[in-house]
Motif scaffolding. Sequence first.
Motif, PDB file in Angstrom:
ATOM      1  N   ASN A  28       0.775  -1.221  -0.112  1.00 36.80           N
ATOM      2  CA  ASN A  28       0.005   0.136  -0.127  1.00 36.80           C
ATOM      3  C   ASN A  28       0.712   1.433   0.017  1.00 36.80           C
ATOM      4  O   ASN A  28       0.423   2.261   0.792  1.00 36.80           O
ATOM      5  CB  ASN A  28      -0.884   0.171   1.273  1.00 36.80           C
ATOM      6  N   SER A  29       1.897   1.187  -1.074  1.00 40.74           N
ATOM      7  CA  SER A  29       2.690   2.387  -0.651  1.00 40.74           C
ATOM      8  C   SER A  29       3.382   2.655  -2.261  1.00 40.74           C
ATOM      9  O   SER A  29       3.433   1.662  -2.997  1.00 40.74           O
ATOM     10  CB  SER A  29       3.874   2.178   0.413  1.00 40.74           C
ATOM     11  N   VAL A  30       3.981   3.785  -2.501  1.00 42.54           N
ATOM     12  CA  VAL A  30       4.602   4.113  -3.665  1.00 42.54           C
ATOM     13  C   VAL A  30       6.090   4.498  -3.301  1.00 42.54           C
ATOM     14  O   VAL A  30       6.377   5.211  -2.333  1.00 42.54           O
ATOM     15  CB  VAL A  30       4.091   5.126  -4.414  1.00 42.54           C
ATOM     16  N   CYS A  46       2.670   6.420   1.269  1.00 40.02           N
ATOM     17  CA  CYS A  46       1.595   5.594   1.416  1.00 40.02           C
ATOM     18  C   CYS A  46       0.433   6.070   0.701  1.00 40.02           C
ATOM     19  O   CYS A  46       0.323   7.243   0.387  1.00 40.02           O
ATOM     20  CB  CYS A  46       1.023   5.528   2.883  1.00 40.02           C
ATOM     21  N   ILE A  47      -0.359   5.107  -0.085  1.00 40.77           N
ATOM     22  CA  ILE A  47      -1.261   5.573  -0.679  1.00 40.77           C
ATOM     23  C   ILE A  47      -2.545   6.018   0.177  1.00 40.77           C
ATOM     24  O   ILE A  47      -2.524   6.084   1.323  1.00 40.77           O
ATOM     25  CB  ILE A  47      -2.108   4.386  -1.455  1.00 40.77           C
ATOM     26  N   LYS A  48      -3.559   6.656  -0.392  1.00 40.05           N
ATOM     27  CA  LYS A  48      -4.701   7.434   0.391  1.00 40.05           C
ATOM     28  C   LYS A  48      -5.412   6.564   1.316  1.00 40.05           C
ATOM     29  O   LYS A  48      -5.718   5.422   0.851  1.00 40.05           O
ATOM     30  CB  LYS A  48      -5.597   8.180  -0.812  1.00 40.05           C
ATOM     31  N   CYS A  73       2.715   0.726   6.020  1.00 42.69           N
ATOM     32  CA  CYS A  73       1.598   1.645   5.794  1.00 42.69           C
ATOM     33  C   CYS A  73       0.487   0.917   6.242  1.00 42.69           C
ATOM     34  O   CYS A  73      -0.091   0.044   5.840  1.00 42.69           O
ATOM     35  CB  CYS A  73       1.180   1.801   4.209  1.00 42.69           C
TER      36      CYS A  73
END
Length: 258
Positions: A28-30, A46-48, A73
């Motif tokens: 759940n990250s970039v 981390c994504i939204k 995350c």
Amino acid sequence: MLCWIVCYLIWLISALDGSCSELPPVDNSVFVGNETDEQILGIYLCIKGYHLVGKQSLVFDRSKEWNASLPECHLGHCPDPVLEHGKISSSGPVNASDKITFECNDSYVLKGSNWSQCLEDHTWAPPFPICRSRDCEPPGALVHGYFEGETFTSGSVVTYYCEDGYDLVGTQMLQCIDGEWNSSYPTCESIQETPKPAEQSALEKAILAFQESNDLCSATENFVRRLKEGGLTMEEVKFSLEIKKTKLKTDILLKYHS
């Protein structure tokens, strides 16, 4: 954003030709990387709906080993809410824009907002309230005074009194209401004695007695009687009158020359 993508592609090409180790995965990250002459600096975003727990920045050096443990995350966008002596409507992760409500336990009263919202910047607004005991702290003591009352629970009353020679200024009876006294403490102020009027001399009383009668004989008798009651002799009266006469002349002269 374009800079991050370019940096990531540079890092990815280096990884494909074998010059870098495989990118450590974080769910759940970039990952965004930036290559320099001797190392690659990478950060995880981390994504939204998720927030980062751990160190965000990682450095890849010539030893081909990451110099820090990987972050994670976690689902939820704000820190876990806490309310001592109370209850919160949510028991799980909180996402952005979610609202929660607060309720205090019995014998406690809520001070502050009864709700809060998770914002995009990972903060809560309004701030969390507190649950304050419904009982009051012992009331303050008075200088030159005291209070009567042994319990300070919600609804109890204390009464203030002052020592002799002092007056109570303010509210005498205070009541504990939801953890706070319903009025400010009174004070004890010294009683100011009213000055007594100066007593008239025996001669002044005799003169007044003389003036009370229109008949000369009666006036004279009253005058003499008052002198005797005051214990004055005629010689003392004559001496006092001479002093008053001299004083009157002096006052007239001073007023004339001024």
